[in-house]
Write a protein that holds these residues in place. Structure first.
Motif, mmCIF file in Angstrom:
data_model
loop_
_atom_site.group_PDB
_atom_site.id
_atom_site.type_symbol
_atom_site.label_atom_id
_atom_site.label_comp_id
_atom_site.label_asym_id
_atom_site.label_seq_id
_atom_site.Cartn_x
_atom_site.Cartn_y
_atom_site.Cartn_z
ATOM 1 N N VAL A 38 35.575 71.510 25.232
ATOM 2 C CA VAL A 38 36.976 71.096 25.050
ATOM 3 C C VAL A 38 36.985 69.920 24.078
ATOM 4 N N HIS A 39 37.672 70.089 22.969
ATOM 5 C CA HIS A 39 37.803 69.010 21.987
ATOM 6 C C HIS A 39 39.214 69.078 21.416
ATOM 7 N N ILE A 40 40.039 68.176 21.929
ATOM 8 C CA ILE A 40 41.463 68.143 21.570
ATOM 9 C C ILE A 40 41.732 66.860 20.790
ATOM 10 N N LEU A 41 42.613 66.942 19.823
ATOM 11 C CA LEU A 41 43.081 65.747 19.113
ATOM 12 C C LEU A 41 44.519 65.482 19.520
ATOM 13 N N MET A 72 46.416 66.756 29.753
ATOM 14 C CA MET A 72 45.627 67.805 29.093
ATOM 15 C C MET A 72 44.294 67.995 29.809
ATOM 16 N N ALA A 73 43.641 66.888 30.156
ATOM 17 C CA ALA A 73 42.338 66.946 30.842
ATOM 18 C C ALA A 73 42.486 67.708 32.162
ATOM 19 N N ARG A 74 43.554 67.419 32.877
ATOM 20 C CA ARG A 74 43.820 68.122 34.148
ATOM 21 C C ARG A 74 44.047 69.608 33.883
ATOM 22 N N LYS A 75 44.933 69.896 32.943
ATOM 23 C CA LYS A 75 45.294 71.297 32.665
ATOM 24 C C LYS A 75 44.112 72.105 32.146
ATOM 25 N N LEU A 76 43.206 71.444 31.432
ATOM 26 C CA LEU A 76 42.065 72.155 30.851
ATOM 27 C C LEU A 76 40.842 72.116 31.773
ATOM 28 N N GLY A 77 41.047 71.606 32.981
ATOM 29 C CA GLY A 77 40.020 71.704 34.016
ATOM 30 C C GLY A 77 38.860 70.751 33.878
ATOM 31 N N LEU A 78 39.078 69.603 33.264
ATOM 32 C CA LEU A 78 37.976 68.651 33.063
ATOM 33 C C LEU A 78 37.789 67.779 34.314
ATOM 34 N N VAL A 79 37.524 68.455 35.436
ATOM 35 C CA VAL A 79 37.449 67.738 36.717
ATOM 36 C C VAL A 79 36.202 66.865 36.832
ATOM 37 N N GLU A 80 35.159 67.199 36.065
ATOM 38 C CA GLU A 80 33.908 66.423 36.140
ATOM 39 C C GLU A 80 33.970 65.158 35.289
ATOM 40 N N GLY A 81 34.968 65.061 34.448
ATOM 41 C CA GLY A 81 35.092 63.884 33.591
ATOM 42 C C GLY A 81 35.350 64.266 32.144
ATOM 43 N N TYR A 82 35.695 63.294 31.371
ATOM 44 C CA TYR A 82 35.981 63.520 29.947
ATOM 45 C C TYR A 82 35.862 62.197 29.216
ATOM 46 N N ARG A 83 35.898 62.265 27.916
ATOM 47 C CA ARG A 83 35.807 61.048 27.099
ATOM 48 C C ARG A 83 36.954 61.015 26.101
ATOM 49 N N LEU A 84 37.548 59.830 25.939
ATOM 50 C CA LEU A 84 38.557 59.601 24.899
ATOM 51 C C LEU A 84 37.919 58.725 23.829
ATOM 52 N N VAL A 85 38.092 59.126 22.579
ATOM 53 C CA VAL A 85 37.502 58.377 21.458
ATOM 54 C C VAL A 85 38.566 58.179 20.386
ATOM 55 N N PRO A 97 43.326 59.617 7.822
ATOM 56 C CA PRO A 97 44.067 58.357 7.949
ATOM 57 C C PRO A 97 45.388 58.512 8.704
ATOM 58 N N HIS A 98 45.282 59.032 9.917
ATOM 59 C CA HIS A 98 46.445 59.225 10.802
ATOM 60 C C HIS A 98 45.860 59.066 12.211
ATOM 61 N N LEU A 99 46.274 58.019 12.896
ATOM 62 C CA LEU A 99 45.715 57.706 14.216
ATOM 63 C C LEU A 99 45.558 58.966 15.068
ATOM 64 N N HIS A 100 44.384 59.141 15.671
ATOM 65 C CA HIS A 100 44.170 60.281 16.563
ATOM 66 C C HIS A 100 43.191 59.927 17.656
ATOM 67 N N MET A 101 43.453 60.469 18.815
ATOM 68 C CA MET A 101 42.603 60.271 19.984
ATOM 69 C C MET A 101 41.866 61.584 20.214
ATOM 70 N N HIS A 102 40.534 61.514 20.301
ATOM 71 C CA HIS A 102 39.753 62.706 20.638
ATOM 72 C C HIS A 102 39.648 62.795 22.160
ATOM 73 N N LEU A 103 39.901 63.955 22.712
ATOM 74 C CA LEU A 103 39.659 64.229 24.135
ATOM 75 C C LEU A 103 38.508 65.232 24.182
ATOM 76 N N LEU A 104 37.384 64.783 24.747
ATOM 77 C CA LEU A 104 36.165 65.603 24.759
ATOM 78 C C LEU A 104 35.734 65.860 26.194
ATOM 79 N N GLY A 105 35.331 67.081 26.475
ATOM 80 C CA GLY A 105 34.838 67.378 27.821
ATOM 81 C C GLY A 105 34.303 68.788 27.906
#
Ligand code: 5GP
Length: 114
Positions: A38-41, A72-85, A97-105
């Protein structure tokens, strides 16, 4: 005139993306080059170039982006944990050059990051 960044083109539907969430403030879509199962911006609609450019007026927006990330983390089932970058600036590897948060799990993530 400043060039339109690639994420603005996704917002404007000029280029395709796999959008998983959209509201009046922000958009979330799958990274084209995923670094985890899972890698969402998550990006604001309004252009803020980097994290270093945020100010008090962005307080609500940034809080909202965090709530979207947790949802998103909940909906995508990242129950074991995830990282925001958030990469800020070229030394941190920011390429758009447009602020973005990575959601990785979806896999174990090592620490420290590279
Ligand atoms: P950064 O390195 O700036 O923190 O992250 C930019 C991210 O945007 C990278 O992970 C890259 O794969 C992703 N990206 C770049 N261009 C596109 C695109 O056109 N579509 C999508 N979905 N992701 C992109």
């Amino acid at each position: 005139m400043m060039a339109v960044n690639i994420f603005q083109k996704i917002i404007d539907r000029e280029i395709k993306a796999d959008i998983v969430h959209e509201d009046s403030e922000c958009l979330a879509f799958r990274d084209v080059n995923p670094q985890a199962p899972v890698h969402i911006l998550i990006i604001p609609r309004r252009v803020i170039r980097t994290h270093a450019d945020i100010g008090p007026a962005d307080r609500e927006l940034l809080g909202h982006m965090h709530l979207v990330a947790a949802d998103m983390a909940r909906k995508l089932g990242l129950v074991e944990g995830y990282r925001l970058v958030i990469n800020c600036g070229h030394a941190a590897g920011q390429t758009v050059p447009h602020l973005h948060m990575h959601l990785l799990g979806g896999r174990d993530l090592s620490w420290p990051p590279g």
